[in-house]
Design an enzyme around this catalytic site. Structure first.
Site, PDB file in Angstrom:
ATOM      1  N   GLY A  10       0.994  -1.173  -0.063  1.00 41.12           N
ATOM      2  CA  GLY A  10      -0.099  -0.046  -0.104  1.00 41.12           C
ATOM      3  C   GLY A  10       0.928   1.108  -0.385  1.00 41.12           C
ATOM      4  N   ARG A  72       0.412  -4.798  -4.712  1.00 44.11           N
ATOM      5  CA  ARG A  72       0.477  -5.641  -3.821  1.00 44.11           C
ATOM      6  C   ARG A  72       0.640  -7.219  -4.232  1.00 44.11           C
ATOM      7  NH1 ARG A  72      -0.817  -4.331   1.100  1.00 44.11           N
ATOM      8  NH2 ARG A  72      -2.273  -2.362   1.162  1.00 44.11           N
ATOM      9  N   ASP A 103       6.235  -5.276   5.394  1.00 48.65           N
ATOM     10  CA  ASP A 103       6.167  -6.512   6.165  1.00 48.65           C
ATOM     11  C   ASP A 103       5.764  -8.003   4.520  1.00 48.65           C
ATOM     12  OD1 ASP A 103       3.642  -6.090   6.752  1.00 48.65           O
ATOM     13  OD2 ASP A 103       3.683  -7.018   7.791  1.00 48.65           O
ATOM     14  N   THR A 125       5.369   1.964   5.925  1.00 45.75           N
ATOM     15  CA  THR A 125       3.618   1.216   6.353  1.00 45.75           C
ATOM     16  C   THR A 125       2.997   2.569   7.384  1.00 45.75           C
ATOM     17  OG1 THR A 125       2.185   0.219   7.103  1.00 45.75           O
ATOM     18  CG2 THR A 125       4.161   0.283   7.638  1.00 45.75           C
ATOM     19  N   ILE A 126       1.424   3.125   6.886  1.00 52.48           N
ATOM     20  CA  ILE A 126       0.779   4.125   7.293  1.00 52.48           C
ATOM     21  C   ILE A 126       0.220   3.062   8.862  1.00 52.48           C
ATOM     22  CG2 ILE A 126       0.046   5.048   6.199  1.00 52.48           C
ATOM     23  CD1 ILE A 126      -2.837   3.876   6.579  1.00 52.48           C
ATOM     24  N   ASP A 127       0.155   1.766   9.844  1.00 50.51           N
ATOM     25  CA  ASP A 127       0.043   0.923   9.832  1.00 50.51           C
ATOM     26  C   ASP A 127       0.727   1.359  11.582  1.00 50.51           C
ATOM     27  OD1 ASP A 127      -1.909   0.765   8.036  1.00 50.51           O
ATOM     28  OD2 ASP A 127      -1.234  -1.632   8.227  1.00 50.51           O
ATOM     29  N   ASP A 129       3.117  -1.085  11.675  1.00 50.35           N
ATOM     30  CA  ASP A 129       2.844  -2.621  12.979  1.00 50.35           C
ATOM     31  C   ASP A 129       4.741  -3.315  12.651  1.00 50.35           C
ATOM     32  OD1 ASP A 129       3.094  -2.743   9.975  1.00 50.35           O
ATOM     33  OD2 ASP A 129       1.092  -4.020  10.067  1.00 50.35           O
ATOM     34  N   GLY A 170      -5.161  -0.028  10.261  1.00 45.30           N
ATOM     35  CA  GLY A 170      -4.034  -0.013  10.508  1.00 45.30           C
ATOM     36  C   GLY A 170      -3.907  -2.110  10.924  1.00 45.30           C
ATOM     37  N   ARG A 171      -4.963  -2.544   9.904  1.00 46.81           N
ATOM     38  CA  ARG A 171      -4.353  -3.741  10.091  1.00 46.81           C
ATOM     39  C   ARG A 171      -5.135  -4.770  11.486  1.00 46.81           C
ATOM     40  NH1 ARG A 171      -1.807  -5.356   5.188  1.00 46.81           N
ATOM     41  NH2 ARG A 171      -3.638  -5.615   3.398  1.00 46.81           N
ATOM     42  N   GLU A 222     -10.035  -0.961  11.944  1.00 53.32           N
ATOM     43  CA  GLU A 222     -10.737  -1.601  11.171  1.00 53.32           C
ATOM     44  C   GLU A 222     -10.756  -2.973  11.478  1.00 53.32           C
ATOM     45  OE1 GLU A 222      -8.668  -1.555   7.447  1.00 53.32           O
ATOM     46  OE2 GLU A 222      -6.876  -1.687   8.027  1.00 53.32           O
ATOM     47  N   ARG A 268     -23.793   7.806  13.665  1.00 56.04           N
ATOM     48  CA  ARG A 268     -23.646   7.502  12.359  1.00 56.04           C
ATOM     49  C   ARG A 268     -22.262   6.791  12.242  1.00 56.04           C
ATOM     50  NH1 ARG A 268     -28.261   8.767  12.053  1.00 56.04           N
ATOM     51  NH2 ARG A 268     -28.825  10.871  10.520  1.00 56.04           N
ATOM     52  N   HIS A 274      -9.080   5.506   2.651  1.00 52.19           N
ATOM     53  CA  HIS A 274      -7.929   5.320   1.878  1.00 52.19           C
ATOM     54  C   HIS A 274      -7.481   7.004   1.842  1.00 52.19           C
ATOM     55  CE1 HIS A 274      -8.602   1.779   0.418  1.00 52.19           C
ATOM     56  NE2 HIS A 274      -7.301   1.663   0.206  1.00 52.19           N
ATOM     57  N   GLN A 276      -6.311   8.275   4.823  1.00 44.97           N
ATOM     58  CA  GLN A 276      -5.375   8.019   5.762  1.00 44.97           C
ATOM     59  C   GLN A 276      -4.332   7.642   4.415  1.00 44.97           C
ATOM     60  OE1 GLN A 276      -7.042   5.942   9.016  1.00 44.97           O
ATOM     61  NE2 GLN A 276      -8.334   4.938   7.013  1.00 44.97           N
TER      62      GLN A 276
HETATM   63  O1  F6P Z   1      -1.333  -1.591   5.426  1.00 43.43           O
HETATM   64  C1  F6P Z   1      -1.401  -0.703   5.133  1.00 43.43           C
HETATM   65  C2  F6P Z   1      -3.135  -0.257   4.638  1.00 43.43           C
HETATM   66  O2  F6P Z   1      -3.766   0.545   4.535  1.00 43.43           O
HETATM   67  C3  F6P Z   1      -3.998  -1.109   5.533  1.00 43.43           C
HETATM   68  O3  F6P Z   1      -4.195  -0.261   6.931  1.00 43.43           O
HETATM   69  C4  F6P Z   1      -4.766  -1.854   4.824  1.00 43.43           C
HETATM   70  O4  F6P Z   1      -5.641  -2.459   5.574  1.00 43.43           O
HETATM   71  C5  F6P Z   1      -4.758  -1.708   4.048  1.00 43.43           C
HETATM   72  O5  F6P Z   1      -3.904  -1.387   3.466  1.00 43.43           O
HETATM   73  C6  F6P Z   1      -6.247  -1.062   2.854  1.00 43.43           C
HETATM   74  O6  F6P Z   1      -5.463  -1.830   1.676  1.00 43.43           O
HETATM   75  P1  F6P Z   1      -5.908  -1.663   0.079  1.00 43.43           P
HETATM   76  O7  F6P Z   1      -5.537  -0.566  -0.079  1.00 43.43           O
HETATM   77  O8  F6P Z   1      -5.226  -3.229  -0.209  1.00 43.43           O
HETATM   78  O9  F6P Z   1      -6.857  -1.594   0.039  1.00 43.43           O
END
Ligand code: F6P
Length: 354
Positions: A10, A72, A103, A125-127, A129, A170-171, A222, A268, A274, A276
């Protein structure tokens, strides 16, 4: 030396800053020639390249995305994928390859290194992790975007006496939810590291409103899990990417419905998605990404292959790629305790332990 570079997985703000730093130091200090492989590992499989020189990196520092584009693509899932990557390295006489990714991308980098390629990794990665490094670039920008969104959601929630549930990425890690939730003054923060009891979340909101407040903000990662869900996260569909990851997303809508049902308060859901990952990197990420790029090109010239540039105690150091990919860095207990201290019986504190 001729150096190859790619961005995989990503996208995230700061990728262009790394590319720029590698190219500038490579050309100014080492007289390197740099070639970019397009769209992650797909660029090696399909032999799709672009020349990277001072002109091509001019003006890219503040730009989101990546001039090398990304995908990917997992070479192990493509016919002769790994062999084709090695063949591209050979064909272009690449003396070293810099792989910028999370990773998944770095696990392919490790595989190629084991097969004889000279590879250096950069953590992205924004995550946030990835193991072995204190921060990945992109995370700070994502948290700033979410924090601003929470501020905006606050005013509309307040105007309408509503509960707003904000879903963030954030997976399997709750870093974005935790940092942006703290920064944005959320009333509950739900992260994947601790399953949550929806009855307790609803009750905490009810009590808050009984204390005189008339709106609430819930930040949910998420990958957060309902306690009664036996540990399964909410997914968009049954599809998986080439690295076997489920498409997470949709928990905010379910949670908003459950909170409204239990409290009677209008609720709500807002899914930031995305947004983010898009747009200009923060100043912090521009500097961090630049430092990673400079660290990576120095590692290449020191011959430190099979390793990744990492941030430890605010120093760029070199660590084995294996250390970064062997474990997913999730939110630790110490960080969770900090948040526990903020809330009176709400949020992560009252979530049921997994
Ligand atoms: O690993 C980064 C990430 O943005 C995760 O936070 C998210 O679950 C995933 O990628 C979304 O992936 P895609 O861009 O394939 O929808």
């Amino acid at each position: 030396m001729k150096i190859g570079m790619l961005t995989g997985g990503g996208d995230c703000p700061g990728l262009n800053a790394v590319i720029r730093a590698v190219v500038r130091k490579g050309i100014f200090h080492y007289q390197d020639e740099i070639v970019g492989f397009m769209e992650g590992w797909r660029g090696l499989i399909d032999d799709n390249t672009m020349v990277l020189n001072l002109d091509s990196v001019s003006g890219i520092l503040p730009r989101g995305g990546t001039i090398l584009r990304t995908s990917r693509t997992n070479p192990s899932k493509r016919p002769d994928g790994v062999q084709r990557c090695l063949a591209a390295i050979e064909k272009h006489k690449i003396g070293a390859l810099i792989a910028i990714g999370g990773d998944d991308t770095l696990s392919v980098a490790q595989k190629l290194y084991e097969a004889g390629a000279k590879v250096v990794g950069v953590p992205k990665t924004i995550d946030n992790d990835l193991g072995g490094t204190d921060y990945t670039f992109g995370f700070d920008t994502a948290c700033n975007i979410v924090c601003e969104a929470i501020d905006r959601v606050h005013t509309t929630a307040e105007a309408h006496n509503r509960v707003m549930v904000v879903e963030v990425m954030g997976r399997d890690a709750g870093w974005i939810a935790l940092y942006s939730g703290i920064a944005g003054g959320a009333d509950a923060i739900l992260i994947p590291e601790r399953r949550f009891d929806v009855d307790k979340v609803a009750e905490s909101i009810r009590q808050r409103h009984e204390r005189g407040r008339y709106f609430s903000i819930v930040v949910v990662a998420e990958g957060a899990k309902f306690a009664e869900g036996k540990g399964a996260p909410v997914v968009q569909d049954m599809g998986k990417d080439e690295f076997g990851h489920a498409k997470l997303g949709g928990i905010a809508n379910i949670l908003a419905r459950e909170i409204e049902k239990r409290t009677g308060y209008e609720t709500r859901a807002v899914v930031l998605g995305h947004i983010q990952r898009g747009g200009s990197p923060s100043a912090f990420d521009r500097v961090l990404a630049t430092r990673y790029g400079l660290g990576a090109i120095d590692m290449v010239h020191r011959g430190e292959f099979g390793r990744m540039a990492a941030l430890r105690a605010n120093k760029i150091v070199s660590i084995p790629l294996q250390d970064a990919i062997s474990r997913n860095r999730t939110v630790d207990d110490e960080m969770i305790e900090i948040v526990d201290g903020l809330f009176e019986d709400i949020g992560v504190k009252e979530a049921a332990s997994s």
